[in-house]
Design an enzyme around this catalytic site. Structure first.
Site, PDB file in Angstrom:
ATOM      1  CD  GLU A   1      -1.544  -6.848   4.463  1.00  6.60           C
ATOM      2  OE1 GLU A   1      -1.905  -5.697   4.759  1.00  6.60           O
ATOM      3  OE2 GLU A   1      -0.819  -7.102   3.471  1.00  6.60           O
TER       4      GLU A   1
ATOM      5  CG  HIS B   1      -3.813  -3.783   2.474  1.00  2.86           C
ATOM      6  ND1 HIS B   1      -2.898  -3.391   3.437  1.00  2.86           N
ATOM      7  CD2 HIS B   1      -4.358  -2.641   1.986  1.00  2.86           C
ATOM      8  CE1 HIS B   1      -2.900  -2.072   3.532  1.00  2.86           C
ATOM      9  NE2 HIS B   1      -3.773  -1.591   2.662  1.00  2.86           N
TER      10      HIS B   1
ATOM     11  CB  CYS C   1      -0.970  -0.044   1.181  1.00  2.00           C
ATOM     12  SG  CYS C   1      -2.352   1.127   1.024  1.00  2.00           S
TER      13      CYS C   1
END
Length: 537
Positions: free
Chosen positions: A510, A508, A381
């Site tokens: 994750e 993102h 990001c």
């Protein structure tokens, strides 16, 4: 008929209600049931999107773009499901919806009150979360502790659900702390007794107690709690501290928690097969290697601000048979002069997201160090945006290059505000949020990480993007745009292919990592870090 499980907490907050709820969800899923889960947060914010990470930890984004509590990350990782906007409900969200209906005249002149209007809205959210996912079971966790004034409407809604859907379809689980006093050499049950008394005073009789403890609990203590709290002795479940969170579902299963739940709810389903989960836990507890990752962030004083990042690194470590050793580097303290001292021992460097000016120059120095010393680096990001800024400054010679967010007067706005964001005034809920497709460049590091797929779908949370006016300058210098939106307008992934691993993503990744199914870009990064360590030995 959908079954409803409600998880409340007593004595103190942060005792692991969310982990208990997520663990139960995994056990029920492994029995063949379709499970969904939601979190009730009694704060007045509409959502945590505008809250400081120091106040709330990370903001977890769902596929449909809801900005939610970090507990939803635990839910998704444990149960391996994708949740939606109905999975996180706040006081602010409920009151704003009720007031909007009142302004439209939908209550036909009635006096709008907590009962029935607020409680009805809460019950509707519970049922909507179940129906939109066609679930057999929905688990609802109520944030905070019994006795908090903010929780009263939520608990009243939970009480009413028993009458609405029938007692055989509702189960109440109360989690409490069982403190151990070393001076007295004994566990104290009074806090739990008083917490249950408070809950019963609100009309809710718990069907199960989950007691959080550091020490093993003797059966006599469980019998005492059962007697004074009016639950069956076998329904007093111990949740002891563990080395790894993923042990908890196995510990709860060993105490027949899921069987007791199924018996109460009259669910005739097979036993949960936890063989695969048990093998994963065994592997996690016996990792043969280690690798050292420097996490360069601006909120490192509160690790929960990067919870999903840390979990994704761990998951990818499992895939490499490696434990992750994290160096928490405060970006505010990082300079060109001390970069080698702070980063020199790292096998890999990760630069996660964030907002605002503070700490950005330190992040840029971390990215520069990784590029110049060929240390595997993953930017996420804001980390991706600053990767572009760093390259512009130190490779392309644009010394004053910056993001428009950080310096609106920069002569080189490498990162600019997205066109559809220009006239937006509200901060909350207005970012580019949720799942979007990313088209991968064949032959790139990114494509290799994703097994040469043409398109991947990943979750986003940002307002700024790479400025395409500079794309040719970057490409001429060997900078590769390896992931873009299907219309080629938005840059999603950038990389320097000649490095060991130098990749940054606008999204993102994750948020879609699971312990038994790590996210691919993270895994490629950790693999490069492990290899880098081996080469430096």
């Amino acid at each position: 008929m959908t079954k409803y499980i409600f998880v409340t907490g007593g004595v103190v907050s942060s005792i692991g209600k969310g982990i208990v709820a997520a663990s139960l969800g995994r056990l029920l899923k492994n029995r063949g049931l379709k499970v969904t889960i939601q979190k009730f947060d009694p704060y007045i914010n509409i959502d945590p999107g505008t809250m400081s990470p120091y106040q709330h930890g990370e903001v977890y984004v769902t596929d449909d773009g809801a900005e939610t509590d970090l507990d939803l990350g635990h839910y998704e990782r444990f149960i391996d499901i994708n949740l939606n906007k109905y999975s996180n409900v706040t006081t602010g969200k409920i009151y704003s919806e009720v007031l909007r209906k009142e302004r439209k005249g939908e209550y036909l002149g009635a006096t709008v009150q907590v009962i029935p209007h607020i409680t009805d809205a809460l019950k509707e959210k519970i049922k909507r979360a179940a129906t939109t996912t066609d679930s057999d079971v929905i688990i609802t966790e109520v944030g905070g502790t019994v006795g908090d004034i903010e929780s009263l409407p939520f608990l009243e809604a939970l009480r009413q659900m028993k009458a609405d859907v029938g007692s055989e379809n509702v189960m109440y689980i109360h989690t409490t702390l069982l403190p151990y006093l070393k001076a007295a050499g004994e566990m104290k049950t009074k806090p739990t007794q008083h917490s249950v008394k408070e809950l019963r005073g609100l009309g809710i009789q718990p069907n199960m107690l989950v007691i959080r403890t550091e020490e093993p609990v003797e059966q006599g203590i469980k019998n005492k709690l059962a007697q004074f709290c009016d639950v069956n002795p076998e329904a007093v479940i111990e949740s002891r501290d563990v080395e790894h969170l993923y042990q908890i579902p196995l510990n709860l299963q060993a105490q027949s928690m899921d069987q007791i739940v199924c018996d109460h709810l009259k669910l005739d389903v097979p036993q949960a097969d936890m063989t695969e989960w048990s093998a994963m836990v065994d592997k996690v507890m016996n990792l043969k290697k280690t690798t050292r990752i420097a996490l360069v962030g601006k909120y490192v004083e509160l690790p929960d601000a990067y919870l999903s990042v840390v979990e994704a690194l761990k998951h990818s470590g499992y895939a490499n048979d490696a434990a992750i050793e994290l160096d928490w580097i405060n970006a505010n303290d990082l300079t060109a002069e001390n970069a080698k001292k702070l980063l020199g021992q790292a096998d890999g460097i990760i630069v996660p997201g964030g907002f605002g000016q503070r700490g950005t120059e330190g992040k840029i120095q971390a990215i520069r160090y990784a590029r110049e010393h060929d240390v595997p680096m993953l930017g996420i990001c804001l980390g991706m945006q600053l990767t572009c800024v760093e390259f512009a400054r130190h490779v392309l010679g644009m010394e004053k290059a910056n993001s428009f967010e950080l310096d609106p007067d920069t002569a080189y706005p490498i990162i600019d505000i997205m066109r559809d964001q220009i006239d937006i005034e509200d901060m909350g809920g207005t970012l580019r949020l949720g799942l979007y497709p990313c088209k991968l460049k064949a032959g790139s590091r990114a494509a290799a990480a994703y097994n040469n797929q043409e398109v991947v779908q990943r979750r986003h949370r940002h307002r700024y993007e790479f400025n395409n006016k500079f794309r040719q300058d970057f490409e001429a210098a060997g900078f590769v745009f390896s992931g873009v939106s299907p219309d080629n307008r938005l840059v999603e992934i950038v990389e320097l292919p000649e490095k060991k691993f130098f990749v940054a993503a606008q999204y993102h990744p994750e948020l879609q990592s699971r312990p038994n199914r790590p996210e691919e870009l993270y895994t490629a990064f950790v693999t490069a870090a492990v290899k880098n360590k081996n080469q430096s030995l």
